[in-house]
Design a protein around this motif. Structure first.
Motif, PDB file in Angstrom:
ATOM      1  N   GLY A 269       0.811  -1.100   0.080  1.00 27.78           N
ATOM      2  CA  GLY A 269       0.077   0.049   0.023  1.00 27.78           C
ATOM      3  C   GLY A 269       1.129   1.398  -0.056  1.00 27.78           C
ATOM      4  O   GLY A 269       2.315   1.355  -0.022  1.00 27.78           O
ATOM      5  N   SER A 270       0.295   2.473  -0.150  1.00 27.35           N
ATOM      6  CA  SER A 270       0.945   3.826  -0.135  1.00 27.35           C
ATOM      7  C   SER A 270       1.705   3.922   1.061  1.00 27.35           C
ATOM      8  O   SER A 270       3.008   4.415   1.098  1.00 27.35           O
ATOM      9  CB  SER A 270      -0.064   4.820  -0.147  1.00 27.35           C
ATOM     10  OG  SER A 270      -0.960   4.656  -1.528  1.00 27.35           O
ATOM     11  N   TYR A 271       1.317   3.579   2.212  1.00 27.92           N
ATOM     12  CA  TYR A 271       2.187   3.762   3.560  1.00 27.92           C
ATOM     13  C   TYR A 271       3.065   2.842   3.691  1.00 27.92           C
ATOM     14  O   TYR A 271       4.252   3.232   4.331  1.00 27.92           O
ATOM     15  CB  TYR A 271       1.098   3.960   4.692  1.00 27.92           C
ATOM     16  CG  TYR A 271       0.437   5.113   4.811  1.00 27.92           C
ATOM     17  CD1 TYR A 271       0.848   6.253   5.336  1.00 27.92           C
ATOM     18  CD2 TYR A 271      -1.017   5.189   4.042  1.00 27.92           C
ATOM     19  CE1 TYR A 271      -0.136   7.429   5.287  1.00 27.92           C
ATOM     20  CE2 TYR A 271      -1.784   6.141   4.182  1.00 27.92           C
ATOM     21  CZ  TYR A 271      -1.359   7.451   4.722  1.00 27.92           C
ATOM     22  OH  TYR A 271      -2.248   8.663   4.621  1.00 27.92           O
TER      23      TYR A 271
ATOM     24  N   LEU B 199       0.823  14.480  -2.075  1.00 24.13           N
ATOM     25  CA  LEU B 199       0.182  13.703  -2.769  1.00 24.13           C
ATOM     26  C   LEU B 199      -0.686  12.394  -1.900  1.00 24.13           C
ATOM     27  O   LEU B 199      -1.915  12.089  -2.315  1.00 24.13           O
ATOM     28  CB  LEU B 199       1.092  12.494  -3.305  1.00 24.13           C
ATOM     29  CG  LEU B 199       0.562  11.783  -4.506  1.00 24.13           C
ATOM     30  CD1 LEU B 199       2.190  11.670  -5.558  1.00 24.13           C
ATOM     31  CD2 LEU B 199       0.741  10.275  -4.129  1.00 24.13           C
ATOM     32  N   LEU B 200      -0.221  12.246  -0.542  1.00 20.33           N
ATOM     33  CA  LEU B 200      -1.017  11.418   0.221  1.00 20.33           C
ATOM     34  C   LEU B 200      -2.317  12.269   0.458  1.00 20.33           C
ATOM     35  O   LEU B 200      -3.512  11.491   0.835  1.00 20.33           O
ATOM     36  CB  LEU B 200      -0.206  11.127   1.484  1.00 20.33           C
ATOM     37  CG  LEU B 200       0.915   9.993   1.233  1.00 20.33           C
ATOM     38  CD1 LEU B 200       1.507   9.785   2.457  1.00 20.33           C
ATOM     39  CD2 LEU B 200       0.319   8.850   0.834  1.00 20.33           C
ATOM     40  N   ALA B 201      -2.391  13.286   0.620  1.00 25.09           N
ATOM     41  CA  ALA B 201      -3.491  14.214   0.934  1.00 25.09           C
ATOM     42  C   ALA B 201      -4.364  14.334  -0.177  1.00 25.09           C
ATOM     43  O   ALA B 201      -5.652  14.480   0.049  1.00 25.09           O
ATOM     44  CB  ALA B 201      -3.154  15.424   1.410  1.00 25.09           C
ATOM     45  N   THR B 202      -3.841  14.439  -1.584  1.00 26.69           N
ATOM     46  CA  THR B 202      -4.911  14.524  -2.519  1.00 26.69           C
ATOM     47  C   THR B 202      -5.269  13.478  -3.464  1.00 26.69           C
ATOM     48  O   THR B 202      -6.165  13.159  -4.029  1.00 26.69           O
ATOM     49  CB  THR B 202      -4.079  15.445  -3.571  1.00 26.69           C
ATOM     50  OG1 THR B 202      -2.938  15.019  -3.814  1.00 26.69           O
ATOM     51  CG2 THR B 202      -3.914  17.002  -3.004  1.00 26.69           C
TER      52      THR B 202
ATOM     53  N   ARG C 216      -3.860   9.514  -5.607  1.00 28.81           N
ATOM     54  CA  ARG C 216      -2.938   9.453  -6.660  1.00 28.81           C
ATOM     55  C   ARG C 216      -3.445  10.155  -7.978  1.00 28.81           C
ATOM     56  O   ARG C 216      -2.841  10.269  -8.934  1.00 28.81           O
ATOM     57  CB  ARG C 216      -3.088   7.693  -7.145  1.00 28.81           C
ATOM     58  CG  ARG C 216      -2.052   7.089  -6.121  1.00 28.81           C
ATOM     59  CD  ARG C 216      -1.953   5.644  -6.578  1.00 28.81           C
ATOM     60  NE  ARG C 216      -0.939   4.783  -5.718  1.00 28.81           N
ATOM     61  CZ  ARG C 216      -1.489   4.076  -4.780  1.00 28.81           C
ATOM     62  NH1 ARG C 216      -2.725   3.931  -4.525  1.00 28.81           N
ATOM     63  NH2 ARG C 216      -0.659   3.244  -3.986  1.00 28.81           N
ATOM     64  N   GLU C 217      -4.858  10.436  -8.199  1.00 26.34           N
ATOM     65  CA  GLU C 217      -5.185  10.860  -9.219  1.00 26.34           C
ATOM     66  C   GLU C 217      -4.948  12.219  -9.413  1.00 26.34           C
ATOM     67  O   GLU C 217      -4.854  13.160 -10.628  1.00 26.34           O
ATOM     68  CB  GLU C 217      -7.005  10.836  -9.167  1.00 26.34           C
ATOM     69  CG  GLU C 217      -7.612  11.544  -7.949  1.00 26.34           C
ATOM     70  CD  GLU C 217      -7.749  10.583  -6.756  1.00 26.34           C
ATOM     71  OE1 GLU C 217      -8.399  11.021  -5.742  1.00 26.34           O
ATOM     72  OE2 GLU C 217      -7.041   9.487  -6.847  1.00 26.34           O
ATOM     73  N   HIS C 218      -4.595  13.023  -8.341  1.00 26.62           N
ATOM     74  CA  HIS C 218      -3.921  14.329  -8.409  1.00 26.62           C
ATOM     75  C   HIS C 218      -2.328  14.454  -8.206  1.00 26.62           C
ATOM     76  O   HIS C 218      -1.645  15.394  -7.761  1.00 26.62           O
ATOM     77  CB  HIS C 218      -4.631  15.237  -7.496  1.00 26.62           C
ATOM     78  CG  HIS C 218      -6.087  15.333  -7.405  1.00 26.62           C
ATOM     79  ND1 HIS C 218      -6.615  16.041  -8.662  1.00 26.62           N
ATOM     80  CD2 HIS C 218      -6.987  14.729  -6.939  1.00 26.62           C
ATOM     81  CE1 HIS C 218      -8.075  15.837  -8.474  1.00 26.62           C
ATOM     82  NE2 HIS C 218      -8.218  15.003  -7.506  1.00 26.62           N
ATOM     83  N   ALA C 219      -1.911  13.240  -8.678  1.00 28.49           N
ATOM     84  CA  ALA C 219      -0.219  13.171  -8.220  1.00 28.49           C
ATOM     85  C   ALA C 219       0.419  14.350  -9.117  1.00 28.49           C
ATOM     86  O   ALA C 219       1.525  14.660  -8.473  1.00 28.49           O
ATOM     87  CB  ALA C 219       0.115  11.661  -8.584  1.00 28.49           C
TER      88      ALA C 219
ATOM     89  N   ALA D   8      11.094  11.954  -7.489  1.00 30.20           N
ATOM     90  CA  ALA D   8      11.111  10.632  -7.061  1.00 30.20           C
ATOM     91  C   ALA D   8       9.581  10.165  -6.394  1.00 30.20           C
ATOM     92  O   ALA D   8       9.533   9.021  -6.127  1.00 30.20           O
ATOM     93  CB  ALA D   8      12.190  10.451  -5.878  1.00 30.20           C
ATOM     94  N   THR D   9       9.009  11.204  -5.715  1.00 31.56           N
ATOM     95  CA  THR D   9       7.546  10.876  -5.524  1.00 31.56           C
ATOM     96  C   THR D   9       6.694  10.234  -6.197  1.00 31.56           C
ATOM     97  O   THR D   9       5.607   9.932  -6.238  1.00 31.56           O
ATOM     98  CB  THR D   9       6.875  12.297  -4.917  1.00 31.56           C
ATOM     99  OG1 THR D   9       7.868  13.164  -4.206  1.00 31.56           O
ATOM    100  CG2 THR D   9       5.662  12.155  -4.090  1.00 31.56           C
ATOM    101  N   GLY D  10       7.208  10.189  -7.599  1.00 26.98           N
ATOM    102  CA  GLY D  10       6.410   9.665  -8.655  1.00 26.98           C
ATOM    103  C   GLY D  10       6.086   8.062  -8.323  1.00 26.98           C
ATOM    104  O   GLY D  10       5.423   7.516  -8.903  1.00 26.98           O
TER     105      GLY D  10
END
Length: 389
Positions: free
Chosen positions: A178-180, A224-227, A229-232, A278-280
């Motif tokens: 997962g993301s975290y 990115l975590l707040a918005t 993946r669709e708004h990455a 790198a956040t990509g």
């Protein structure tokens, strides 16, 4: 018998003939001084002439005389000294030489320069090493290679490649959780990127620039975590724009020269951009991150093998594509994972090449050499993952 009786009732005065007693003369010593304007009062030729004249005058007086009988006038005044005083210092050159100031010694002509040593033979090689590299222990291998006319590119080697492969596998494993679960290895990747880029450009220490670039990566992760993946893309590009302005403000506060300020500005912006990009990995699909991480690991390991240059490059690309196919079978990408793996492998090799250039050292290889392949592969993972999913 008293002295007066001995001298006929008159006290003998050797200076009664008009000569001046040297004891009554105040002598002034004139020696060599540091004054370059000093000139001697008597020249060397004058002193030699005075000595020759005094020697000529003293020569008749030095002849032996017939003995004088008792009772004569000369017997009443016998000589108390074996030689008159004027003859004593006449033998030293006379009054002119006795009281003359010391003459300047003639300046000796410089000796002829020694003959130059014979030139070494053409095949003997240099007699000494380069003074710019051999005596400095802080010179890096790349600087020594550049000074010797060789290529300054030094590949990181197997140990950084193994660490890159380990970090790529951690990213793949975290993405499956997962993301975290992906956040921890991603933060480690961003920290290595920020620190390694400045040292790669020869700027060390650069604590403010490293901290600013690393903070930009953390802000991009949080946005990115707040918005979601669709708004990455918006989170990454927005953070990057704000951080370019912050880098400008940081360099405007610097008191360095204009050239150094511009150089530091470009290094800070590039480091922040790589860290934020790198956040990509966090914005890409989990399957794409798994394929990309495994493909980068295979590419850097194949590139580190002791193979010729073109063969090593082809082997790395084939390894990344094969790893993409294998990892795609574990995800929903299937055989399309080969294209994603090949794209990630190409970007990883570009990052690995950048880490091998300019100022490579062990610190650079263990930071930029580990992080740049994965950071450079982030855009390919994000874009190809969205296109192939």
């Amino acid at each position: 018998m008293s002295n007066d009786q001995y001298y006929g009732g008159q006290q003998y005065d050797p200076y009664a003939n008009g000569q001046q007693n040297p004891a009554d003369v105040t002598q002034t010593w004139e020696g060599q001084t540091w004054d370059t304007q000093y000139q001697p009062a008597v020249s060397y030729d004058q002193i030699q002439a005075a000595r020759a004249a005094q020697a000529a005058q003293a020569q008749p007086q030095a002849e032996p005389q017939a003995p004088v009988g008792h009772g004569s006038q000369a017997d009443a005044y016998p000589q108390p000294y074996p030689q008159p005083y004027d003859q004593q210092y006449a033998s030293h050159g006379g009054p002119a030489a006795y009281y003359a100031e010391p003459a300047a010694e003639p300046v000796a002509e410089p000796a002829a320069a020694p003959a130059a040593p014979p030139a070494p033979a053409a095949d003997a090689g240099p007699a000494y090493s380069s003074p710019t590299t051999s005596g400095n222990t802080r010179v890096t291998d790349a600087q020594r290679a550049r000074a010797e006319g060789r290529s300054p590119i030094i590949d990181p080697g197997m140990q950084p490649a193994a660490l890159t492969a380990l970090l790529g596998l951690l990213l793949a494993g975290g993405a499956s959780l997962g993301s975290y679960g992906l956040l921890l290895p991603l933060v480690l990747l961003q920290g290595l990127t920020a620190a390694g880029w400045f040292r790669l450009n020869g700027m060390w220490p650069a604590r403010q620039g490293i901290a600013l670039a690393f903070l930009g990566g953390l802000v991009a992760d949080a946005a990115l975590l707040a918005t979601g993946r669709e708004h990455a893309a918006a989170a990454i590009l927005g953070t990057l724009g704000v951080w370019v302005l912050l880098c400008l403000v940081l360099q405007l506060r610097s008191h360095a020269d204009p050239d150094e300020r511009m150089y530091g500005l470009m290094a800070t912006i590039a480091s922040a951009a790589l860290t934020v990009v790198a956040t990509g990995h966090l914005g890409a699909a989990p399957g794409a991150v798994v394929v990309g991480g495994i493909a980068v690991a295979a590419a850097v390991l194949a590139r580190a093998l002791p193979l010729p240059g073109p063969v090593s490059l082809v082997a790395a690309l084939l390894a990344s594509a094969g790893a993409g196919i294998a990892a795609g079978g574990l995800t929903d990408l299937g055989t399309s994972g080969a294209l994603l793996g090949l794209g990630a492998g190409v970007c990883a090799l570009v990052g690995l090449r950048v880490a091998a250039y300019d100022y490579p050292s062990r610190f650079v290889h263990m930071t930029a050499g580990v992080a740049l392949p994965l950071a450079a592969a982030a855009p390919a993972v994000y874009l190809l993952g969205r296109a192939l999913a």
